[in-house]
Design a protein around this motif. Sequence first.
Motif, PDB file in Angstrom:
ATOM      1  N   PRO A  92       0.804  -1.225   0.000  1.00 15.28           N
ATOM      2  CA  PRO A  92       0.000   0.000   0.000  1.00 15.28           C
ATOM      3  C   PRO A  92       0.839   1.278   0.000  1.00 15.28           C
ATOM      4  CG  PRO A  92      -0.764  -1.514   1.684  1.00 15.28           C
ATOM      5  CD  PRO A  92       0.416  -2.164   1.046  1.00 15.28           C
ATOM      6  N   LEU A  93       1.995   1.234   0.646  1.00 23.39           N
ATOM      7  CA  LEU A  93       2.855   2.419   0.731  1.00 23.39           C
ATOM      8  C   LEU A  93       3.148   3.003  -0.661  1.00 23.39           C
ATOM      9  CD1 LEU A  93       4.259   3.774   3.200  1.00 23.39           C
ATOM     10  CD2 LEU A  93       6.338   2.571   2.529  1.00 23.39           C
ATOM     11  N   ASN A 347       1.341   7.029   6.484  1.00 24.38           N
ATOM     12  CA  ASN A 347       1.011   6.345   7.733  1.00 24.38           C
ATOM     13  C   ASN A 347      -0.366   6.673   8.273  1.00 24.38           C
ATOM     14  OD1 ASN A 347       3.006   4.555   8.061  1.00 24.38           O
ATOM     15  ND2 ASN A 347       4.328   5.881   9.283  1.00 24.38           N
ATOM     16  N   ALA A 348      -0.781   7.937   8.150  1.00 22.42           N
ATOM     17  CA  ALA A 348      -2.083   8.320   8.685  1.00 22.42           C
ATOM     18  C   ALA A 348      -3.172   7.425   8.094  1.00 22.42           C
ATOM     19  CB  ALA A 348      -2.361   9.781   8.354  1.00 22.42           C
ATOM     20  N   VAL A 349      -3.066   7.124   6.801  1.00 29.44           N
ATOM     21  CA  VAL A 349      -4.065   6.281   6.143  1.00 29.44           C
ATOM     22  C   VAL A 349      -3.850   4.816   6.504  1.00 29.44           C
ATOM     23  CG1 VAL A 349      -4.978   5.543   3.916  1.00 29.44           C
ATOM     24  CG2 VAL A 349      -4.223   7.919   4.238  1.00 29.44           C
ATOM     25  N   LEU A 350      -2.599   4.372   6.419  1.00 31.57           N
ATOM     26  CA  LEU A 350      -2.316   2.948   6.586  1.00 31.57           C
ATOM     27  C   LEU A 350      -2.622   2.450   7.993  1.00 31.57           C
ATOM     28  CD1 LEU A 350       1.034   2.671   4.619  1.00 31.57           C
ATOM     29  CD2 LEU A 350      -1.261   2.149   3.844  1.00 31.57           C
ATOM     30  N   LEU A 351      -2.540   3.337   8.970  1.00 34.16           N
ATOM     31  CA  LEU A 351      -2.731   2.909  10.359  1.00 34.16           C
ATOM     32  C   LEU A 351      -4.186   2.979  10.811  1.00 34.16           C
ATOM     33  CD1 LEU A 351       0.507   4.441  11.947  1.00 34.16           C
ATOM     34  CD2 LEU A 351       0.084   2.072  11.254  1.00 34.16           C
ATOM     35  N   GLN A 352      -5.077   3.426   9.923  1.00 32.57           N
ATOM     36  CA  GLN A 352      -6.499   3.446  10.299  1.00 32.57           C
ATOM     37  C   GLN A 352      -6.976   2.028  10.624  1.00 32.57           C
ATOM     38  OE1 GLN A 352      -8.584   5.198   7.018  1.00 32.57           O
ATOM     39  NE2 GLN A 352      -7.858   7.262   7.509  1.00 32.57           N
ATOM     40  N   LEU A 414      -6.733  -5.127  12.935  1.00 29.32           N
ATOM     41  CA  LEU A 414      -5.936  -4.984  11.714  1.00 29.32           C
ATOM     42  C   LEU A 414      -6.083  -3.562  11.212  1.00 29.32           C
ATOM     43  CD1 LEU A 414      -7.050  -8.156   9.742  1.00 29.32           C
ATOM     44  CD2 LEU A 414      -4.751  -7.731  10.611  1.00 29.32           C
ATOM     45  N   ASN A 415      -5.032  -3.044  10.599  1.00 35.84           N
ATOM     46  CA  ASN A 415      -5.170  -1.716  10.005  1.00 35.84           C
ATOM     47  C   ASN A 415      -5.290  -1.803   8.485  1.00 35.84           C
ATOM     48  OD1 ASN A 415      -2.471  -1.704   8.898  1.00 35.84           O
ATOM     49  ND2 ASN A 415      -1.710  -1.277  10.971  1.00 35.84           N
ATOM     50  N   TYR A 416      -5.621  -0.667   7.911  1.00 31.93           N
ATOM     51  CA  TYR A 416      -5.853  -0.583   6.466  1.00 31.93           C
ATOM     52  C   TYR A 416      -4.662  -1.125   5.668  1.00 31.93           C
ATOM     53  CZ  TYR A 416      -6.211   1.682   1.905  1.00 31.93           C
ATOM     54  OH  TYR A 416      -6.225   1.928   0.563  1.00 31.93           O
ATOM     55  N   GLY A 417      -3.464  -0.765   6.090  1.00 28.81           N
ATOM     56  CA  GLY A 417      -2.269  -1.198   5.366  1.00 28.81           C
ATOM     57  C   GLY A 417      -2.135  -2.707   5.324  1.00 28.81           C
ATOM     58  N   GLN A 418      -2.412  -3.355   6.450  1.00 27.45           N
ATOM     59  CA  GLN A 418      -2.285  -4.814   6.511  1.00 27.45           C
ATOM     60  C   GLN A 418      -3.304  -5.498   5.596  1.00 27.45           C
ATOM     61  OE1 GLN A 418      -2.656  -4.617  10.797  1.00 27.45           O
ATOM     62  NE2 GLN A 418      -0.786  -5.812  11.053  1.00 27.45           N
ATOM     63  N   VAL A 419      -4.511  -4.951   5.540  1.00 24.32           N
ATOM     64  CA  VAL A 419      -5.549  -5.576   4.711  1.00 24.32           C
ATOM     65  C   VAL A 419      -5.259  -5.306   3.230  1.00 24.32           C
ATOM     66  CG1 VAL A 419      -8.014  -5.760   4.245  1.00 24.32           C
ATOM     67  CG2 VAL A 419      -7.219  -5.311   6.576  1.00 24.32           C
TER      68      VAL A 419
END
Length: 556
Positions: A92-93, A347-352, A414-419
């Motif tokens: 995602p990054l 990060n702000a998005v990925l950690l949601q 789980l956060n957005y980045g992981q999914v």
Amino acid sequence: MMRFLTVVALAFIAGCSQVQHPPQPVAVNIVAINDLHGYLQANTFSYSDANGEHKVRAGGIATLGGMLAQLRQQDPHLLFIGAGDLVGASPPLSAMWADEPTLDALHMMGMNLSAIGNHELDNGKAEFLRQVNGGCNSSRPTKACQFRPAYGGSGVPYIAANLIDTDTGKTLLPPYRIKTVNGVKVAFVGAVLRDVAAVVSAKGMQGLSVQDEADSINQLIPELEAQGANAIVAVVHQGGATPEAFDQQDCQHLSGDIVDVAKRLDPAVDVLISAHSHQGYLCKVGPLLVTQGSSFGHLMTHLTLDVTPGQHHVTRIQATNLLADPAKYPADPKLAALQQEVEARSNAVLLQPVGAIAVASITRSADDAGESPLGDLIADVQLAVGAADGAKIGFTNTGGIRNDLALEPGQRLLNYGQVATVQPFDNAVVAFDLSGRQLEAVLNLQWKTDEDVNFLQVSKGFTYRWDASRPLNSRVVPGSIRLNGKQLKAEGRYRVVMNSFLAAGGDRFAIFKEGRNRRDLGISDQEALIDYLKAMEQKGQPVGSASSAGRIVRVK
Ligand SMILES: [Zn+2]
């Protein structure tokens, strides 16, 4: 005065050749990476060698940049090339910015050229050309030009001898490029796997067709020699595998699709740089050296060619696969700064937070029958999306599941980045009708050979049995396919749902193309999974299992 000196110098050289000094070979250094897949950060590299299994952190743009700086100190004329899939199916990054930070990084690293991979075409030829040439007119408007207001393009010249633009009947890209280094000409000729249409969505392949890799390269050899090429390097986005270590010299046990290409290449080709199968090797196929540098930035393949000026002659090739070890190479400061900027902004998005799961890890690893717990979950998500449209069966392709769905120690949600890493392609979800006969036929396409098996993951309520002792095209036990306990009727109509890649016949499941009454359900597979996990979290019913549900049963 200058002219006089030149004449004297020429006379001196001519004099030398009269006493018949043979021309001395010069060294040409080439480093290659393949299948970077937008990995900006160092990540886990698992490999085995004589000392057993290893897991290390390797890669990342800062380390790759540091390696290049060091190699360029040794040889400022070093050529840096790619073998395709540098972007696409990315974490995602990078994916959330349409891979523009990765493309910027390749530009900063001074990549001289690359063969095109299948993933460069994930979003079609126009979007591929935008990646190279820049601009904001993108098929991904929510991602493009979000990292920088004006995206300038990677500027990396791509090559492919066998990818045809059907609008013009000519190759989409130049088939080859010749680089002059230390007075010798090195020709790089590119190709993408001839089966690229089976691994790219039909939409991505629109306006493109592909020809045989070896034939397309071989027919260029007279032209390359007429242009005075002193060495010919084939760069082909296709690969193989070997049980031997990634740095084993002249490994002998390469197998897979690249072997056929290697065997059929004109003997004028001096070395074959391969890709696509994410393996590291320095193998020989007959006399030809065939290399690959793993994937995700783990390895750089370093080649030194001793090339004789004035003729097509390579006297020696040295090859090594260098581990991109962040502890060994000082980070390139500019690339490290780019990586930090991407991380901070992403990060702000990925950690949601998205939702909980019922177990610490839902794996994509399949059991002996071909079924995985994560495959079960994703097929169920597809079915949940399609149910309102009348769908009764969800399918997903094993190759489209790119990571496990797993919590870190101590993490609850789980956060957005992981999914997003699990389903990075962002494919649309599509529903259509198939007959019972077509469903049985599509399941039987899973076995191409005993080694080449590609399982579909299926949703709850859909079950069947298969038998490895039955012939390849009829391994599904006749009469064993059931939907909610009832045997499938050959003439019955069943509404199915899946991602758009599979729906377009991807991963060789061509029968899915025959589906009737197609509807795009207006949601991507990634969004669907995120929404599902959120909804189940709100209901207090975290999903997932540590083992597969037994929908696919292997009899023998
Ligand atoms: Zn590939």
